[in-house]
Scaffold this motif. Structure first.
Motif, PDB file in Angstrom:
ATOM      1  N   HIS A  84       0.842  -1.203   0.000  1.00 21.15           N
ATOM      2  CA  HIS A  84       0.000   0.000   0.000  1.00 21.15           C
ATOM      3  C   HIS A  84       0.873   1.247   0.000  1.00 21.15           C
ATOM      4  O   HIS A  84       2.045   1.191   0.397  1.00 21.15           O
ATOM      5  N   GLY A  96       4.749   0.187   3.674  1.00 19.50           N
ATOM      6  CA  GLY A  96       3.915   0.064   2.480  1.00 19.50           C
ATOM      7  C   GLY A  96       4.639   0.479   1.223  1.00 19.50           C
ATOM      8  O   GLY A  96       4.802  -0.315   0.293  1.00 19.50           O
ATOM      9  N   GLU A 129      -4.952   0.804   3.381  1.00 14.28           N
ATOM     10  CA  GLU A 129      -4.431  -0.246   4.256  1.00 14.28           C
ATOM     11  C   GLU A 129      -4.428   0.219   5.707  1.00 14.28           C
ATOM     12  O   GLU A 129      -4.692  -0.552   6.620  1.00 14.28           O
ATOM     13  N   GLU A 130      -4.129   1.500   5.915  1.00 16.34           N
ATOM     14  CA  GLU A 130      -3.911   1.967   7.288  1.00 16.34           C
ATOM     15  C   GLU A 130      -5.198   2.109   8.095  1.00 16.34           C
ATOM     16  O   GLU A 130      -5.180   1.956   9.310  1.00 16.34           O
ATOM     17  N   HIS A 191       7.845  -6.150   3.015  1.00 22.29           N
ATOM     18  CA  HIS A 191       7.491  -5.069   3.936  1.00 22.29           C
ATOM     19  C   HIS A 191       8.595  -4.921   4.973  1.00 22.29           C
ATOM     20  O   HIS A 191       9.304  -5.883   5.263  1.00 22.29           O
ATOM     21  N   HIS A 359      -1.258  -6.923   7.655  1.00 22.08           N
ATOM     22  CA  HIS A 359      -0.779  -6.547   6.320  1.00 22.08           C
ATOM     23  C   HIS A 359      -1.768  -7.028   5.261  1.00 22.08           C
ATOM     24  O   HIS A 359      -2.517  -7.977   5.490  1.00 22.08           O
TER      25      HIS A 359
HETATM   26 ZN   LIG Z   1       2.142  -1.275   5.879  1.00 17.83          ZN
END
Ligand SMILES: [Zn+2]
Length: 413
Positions: A84, A96, A129-130, A191, A359
């Motif tokens: 992301h 990300g 994503e966050e 990541h 994730h």
């Molecule tokens: Zn992340």
């Protein structure tokens, strides 16, 4: 067997990491690209332009996930990598963005070395994503994997009043690709660890074999406000005291359970929050995590029992709302072993490990074999402008990703 080994160009990758980090960078150095804001749009548009430069065919789906497709010799399900590029309000450079831009650098390395894979390779950028502005987190990958209905996701309202679907259209990233039309053959996410395990062990590389289950709750305690001087101790219904009891109970519980169990009360507010008034109300959050579902449930059950007891012994009313609940995820052992083999071939020591953070790969694991590669975060710091991963580790991780994707794209693997 090829007699040359493609490798990534770290200077090129690092320059793009820096350029993306400078989009809406704050005075303290934080990256602030909350999902579907103008800053997120600027980041997306920049990365999409680089994806086009690398020859990728861009597709955007209805939840705004961006896919860059590199054709293979054969059609059929692609090997996918990605992550992301949205951030928290105080984000670092790598959370990300590293997985996305390293994936893009892998594509350019394949181009440079003239490698045409058998299966197509797809680079994915997953929306929100966050989960800071719109909940839940990992939303784009969750919808992609069929775990949340598209209409439900598009209707989610942010605390600032914005509707997700409207924001997606406003920034020009409401795509037309239907959810479910793209199903990867395999998925690998690279990541930074965002935790201290690798750094503490002075280890350079992790093959992530599983991911902790997460239980988030918001507990509201309603007691009685009264004078702190005149109310005898045995006549109190003290919401602040109850909140403190819950906090110490969870800390002790996690220590007693041991293993991977952790427990955190990260937010606590009291009302009226005054020096000489017994708190009428307390609101706190609970974050419980474990790699084993039955242990996570045990922790949840023990908390429920404790809350029942507290309610009757202190004469308070306690409400418990579930904010998020994800079961632990076990990644695909074949891909984890493949990552280990690739590291061994490149003479890079690697260790199997658990991810403590959520994730996108955990969502994709619902529909496709998936695994992750971790590189260390210095001192385990993340979601902070001082988030740092050494250049040699960033380079190493991207090369492991490169060779893992090449192997996965060969139908004999
Ligand atoms: Zn992340």
């Amino acid at each position: 067997m090829m007699n040359f080994r493609p490798s990534i160009n770290f200077a090129r990758l690092n320059a793009q990491l820096e350029m993306l980090a400078s989009v809406n960078r704050q005075e303290d150095g934080s990256c602030c690209r909350l999902a579907l804001t103008d800053a997120d749009r600027d980041g997306r548009d920049l990365v999409v332009s680089w994806m086009r430069d690398a020859g990728l065919e861009i597709q955007i789906d209805r939840i705004g996930n961006i896919f860059g497709v590199r054709a293979g010799h054969e059609a059929g399900p692609p090997v996918m990598t990605g992550s992301h590029i949205d951030t928290v309000a105080t984000g670092g450079r790598y959370d990300g963005a590293y997985g996305v831009l390293a994936g893009l650098e892998v594509i350019r390395a394949l181009n440079d070395f003239g490698v045409k894979t058998k299966r197509p390779i797809v680079l994915g950028i997953f929306t929100n994503e966050e989960g800071v502005r719109f909940q839940p987190d990992m939303m784009g990958s969750l919808v992609f994997a069929g775990g949340m209905a598209l209409d439900e996701a598009l209707a989610v309202r942010a605390e600032d009043g914005a509707i997700l679907g409207d924001e997606l259209a406003r920034i020009g990233h409401a795509g037309s690709i239907e959810i479910g039309s793209l199903r990867p053959h395999a998925f690998v996410e690279l990541h930074i660890e965002q935790g201290p395990v690798l750094d503490r062990a002075n280890a350079r590389l992790g093959a992530v074999e599983n991911l902790q289950g997460i239980s988030w709750k918001r507990i509201t305690i309603r007691g009685t406000s009264n004078h702190a001087g005149t109310t005898p101790m045995n006549l109190r219904h003290d919401a602040g005291y109850c909140a403190a009891r819950i906090t110490t109970f969870l800390h002790d519980l996690a220590k007693k359970m041991g293993g991977s169990q952790v427990a955190t009360v990260g937010s606590l507010t009291l009302a009226p929050n005054l020096v000489n008034v017994i708190a009428r109300k307390a609101v706190l959050t609970v974050d419980l995590r474990n790699t084993a579902e039955e242990k996570l449930q045990e922790a949840e059950n023990r908390l429920d029992e404790m809350l029942d007891e507290l309610q009757s012994s202190e004469g308070v009313a306690i409400d418990c709302a579930v904010l998020a609940r994800f079961s632990p995820v076990v990644f695909d052992d074949r891909i984890v072993a493949l990552i280990e083999n690739v590291a061994r071939e490149l003479q890079q020591p690697i260790r199997r490990m658990t991810s403590g953070a959520g994730h996108d790969a955990q969502m994709i694991a619902r529909i496709s074999p998936a695994a992750m590669i971790f590189v260390p975060s210095v001192a385990g710091v993340s979601h902070n402008p001082s988030e740092f991963t050494r250049p040699e580790d960033l380079e190493n991780g991207a090369n492991i990703l490169l060779h893992t994707l090449v192997k996965l794209s060969d139908p004999t693997n």
